[in-house]
Design a protein around this motif. Sequence first.
Motif, PDB file in Angstrom:
ATOM      1  N   LEU A   1       9.009  20.832   1.854  1.00 26.28           N
ATOM      2  CA  LEU A   1       7.621  20.570   1.465  1.00 26.28           C
ATOM      3  C   LEU A   1       7.529  19.525   0.361  1.00 26.28           C
ATOM      4  O   LEU A   1       6.685  18.621   0.404  1.00 26.28           O
ATOM      5  N   LEU A   2       8.391  19.650  -0.629  1.00 29.33           N
ATOM      6  CA  LEU A   2       8.302  18.761  -1.789  1.00 29.33           C
ATOM      7  C   LEU A   2       9.084  17.468  -1.612  1.00 29.33           C
ATOM      8  O   LEU A   2       8.762  16.463  -2.264  1.00 29.33           O
ATOM      9  N   THR A   3      10.106  17.469  -0.762  1.00 23.98           N
ATOM     10  CA  THR A   3      10.919  16.253  -0.612  1.00 23.98           C
ATOM     11  C   THR A   3      10.830  15.738   0.830  1.00 23.98           C
ATOM     12  O   THR A   3       9.929  14.990   1.155  1.00 23.98           O
ATOM     13  N   ASN A   4      11.763  16.110   1.676  1.00 22.48           N
ATOM     14  CA  ASN A   4      11.745  15.656   3.070  1.00 22.48           C
ATOM     15  C   ASN A   4      12.626  16.564   3.922  1.00 22.48           C
ATOM     16  O   ASN A   4      13.289  17.470   3.407  1.00 22.48           O
TER      17      ASN A   4
ATOM     18  N   THR B   1       0.835  -1.212   0.000  1.00 27.46           N
ATOM     19  CA  THR B   1       0.000   0.000   0.000  1.00 27.46           C
ATOM     20  C   THR B   1       0.864   1.255   0.000  1.00 27.46           C
ATOM     21  O   THR B   1       0.614   2.199  -0.762  1.00 27.46           O
ATOM     22  N   LEU B   2       1.900   1.268   0.848  1.00 26.08           N
ATOM     23  CA  LEU B   2       2.785   2.430   0.907  1.00 26.08           C
ATOM     24  C   LEU B   2       3.632   2.555  -0.361  1.00 26.08           C
ATOM     25  O   LEU B   2       3.845   3.660  -0.864  1.00 26.08           O
ATOM     26  N   TYR B   3       4.129   1.437  -0.880  1.00 25.19           N
ATOM     27  CA  TYR B   3       4.959   1.489  -2.083  1.00 25.19           C
ATOM     28  C   TYR B   3       4.184   2.018  -3.277  1.00 25.19           C
ATOM     29  O   TYR B   3       4.741   2.753  -4.109  1.00 25.19           O
ATOM     30  N   LYS B   4       2.905   1.656  -3.378  1.00 27.04           N
ATOM     31  CA  LYS B   4       2.081   2.157  -4.487  1.00 27.04           C
ATOM     32  C   LYS B   4       1.940   3.677  -4.436  1.00 27.04           C
ATOM     33  O   LYS B   4       1.739   4.323  -5.462  1.00 27.04           O
ATOM     34  N   ILE B   5       2.039   4.226  -3.235  1.00 23.24           N
ATOM     35  CA  ILE B   5       1.986   5.676  -3.070  1.00 23.24           C
ATOM     36  C   ILE B   5       3.362   6.292  -3.280  1.00 23.24           C
ATOM     37  O   ILE B   5       3.529   7.279  -4.008  1.00 23.24           O
ATOM     38  N   MET B   6       4.370   5.708  -2.658  1.00 22.84           N
ATOM     39  CA  MET B   6       5.678   6.341  -2.572  1.00 22.84           C
ATOM     40  C   MET B   6       6.483   6.278  -3.868  1.00 22.84           C
ATOM     41  O   MET B   6       7.092   7.272  -4.258  1.00 22.84           O
ATOM     42  N   VAL B   7       6.504   5.137  -4.528  1.00 20.88           N
ATOM     43  CA  VAL B   7       7.368   4.989  -5.701  1.00 20.88           C
ATOM     44  C   VAL B   7       6.984   5.952  -6.827  1.00 20.88           C
ATOM     45  O   VAL B   7       7.845   6.711  -7.312  1.00 20.88           O
ATOM     46  N   PRO B   8       5.709   5.991  -7.257  1.00 21.46           N
ATOM     47  CA  PRO B   8       5.363   6.971  -8.308  1.00 21.46           C
ATOM     48  C   PRO B   8       5.599   8.415  -7.872  1.00 21.46           C
ATOM     49  O   PRO B   8       6.043   9.250  -8.667  1.00 21.46           O
ATOM     50  N   THR B   9       5.311   8.691  -6.581  1.00 19.58           N
ATOM     51  CA  THR B   9       5.474  10.059  -6.082  1.00 19.58           C
ATOM     52  C   THR B   9       6.937  10.466  -6.074  1.00 19.58           C
ATOM     53  O   THR B   9       7.285  11.597  -6.441  1.00 19.58           O
ATOM     54  N   LEU B  10       7.830   9.568  -5.662  1.00 18.35           N
ATOM     55  CA  LEU B  10       9.268   9.869  -5.659  1.00 18.35           C
ATOM     56  C   LEU B  10       9.758  10.198  -7.067  1.00 18.35           C
ATOM     57  O   LEU B  10      10.570  11.115  -7.254  1.00 18.35           O
ATOM     58  N   ILE B  11       9.262   9.471  -8.048  1.00 15.78           N
ATOM     59  CA  ILE B  11       9.672   9.717  -9.435  1.00 15.78           C
ATOM     60  C   ILE B  11       9.159  11.076  -9.913  1.00 15.78           C
ATOM     61  O   ILE B  11       9.909  11.857 -10.521  1.00 15.78           O
TER      62      ILE B  11
END
Length: 325
Positions: free
Chosen positions: A72-75, A23-33
């Motif tokens: 805001l946009l990264t970490n 669930t988290l990877y489906k959110i995080m991976v596309p967002t990181l790209i």
Amino acid sequence: MTALSPIDHLRALARDTLEVSWTLYKIMVPTLIVIKVLEELGGVELLSQLLAPLMASLGLPETMALVWATSLLTNIYAGMLVFFTHSDGAMTVAQVSVIGGMMLIGHALPIEVRVAQKAGVRLGFSLLLRLVGGLAYGYFLHLIYSFSNTLQEPAILLWQPTLGPEPTLLAWALEQLKGLVAIFLIIVLLLAVLRIFRIIGIERLINLALAPLLRVFGISAQATSITLVGFTLGLSFGGGLLIREAASGRIKPMDVFAAMTLLGLSHSLIEDTLLILLMGADLSAVLSLRLLFTLLVAWPLIHWARGRSAAFQQRYLVHSLATDP
């Protein structure tokens, strides 16, 4: 009810770990790209230009707009690196505390507001809470330190990173991969600890101890231990667990809303607190005043939200968990 065997517990742990991680990877991976692409296209600089006029009202130099925009946009880690490269040593402890406080509330928005959305909270509300909350907290700290004339001495950097060349795309990808592996391992540990606590009865004791406090914020006993995870380890981990519980129907949408509102203002009280202290911020900004600000904002906001009509809640605050937003 028949007690589960150790093998059954291990199978359940593996299933829950894969479910939460996926669930988290489906959110995080596309967002990181997407965020990496935006960084390369100058998105951070554009956002900093929009935020720059606000810095003076917070008693900060305009360069701090780039620091907050990066966070805001990264970490927070990336924001810290920008802070160290743009801090000329002339900032006071109060100023560092102000920008540090803003970073604590407003960071990693593309990932964390999406996690909140998947848990059941409207994207617009989460984004507004973190952005306006960060600005409001910065102004709150600025007023306190200005009127009391405290923390006006020069800030001392407790850590100075060694800045190397800009990482290549491959190095960036490997770093993200390491982060995803670390997230998986933390989720395994979290779920294992929560399962052990549930088996031996510690979870019930935690719920009983914290229930009166969290009840003030409208958070049910079912969400107590998960909210505690978010408080200590971060919104992504707490939110990831809330996504699973909310989808199962064990936690009501408005209870999820209350928990995510609280966590939106105060989360990761261990790691993030230590990071901002390394910048030279005062402990009051990263802990005591932050918790006070959370109480002053979250309590009336949650109770106001619970008093709205179901139609209003559905339209502006929470979405139906029957659909995947």
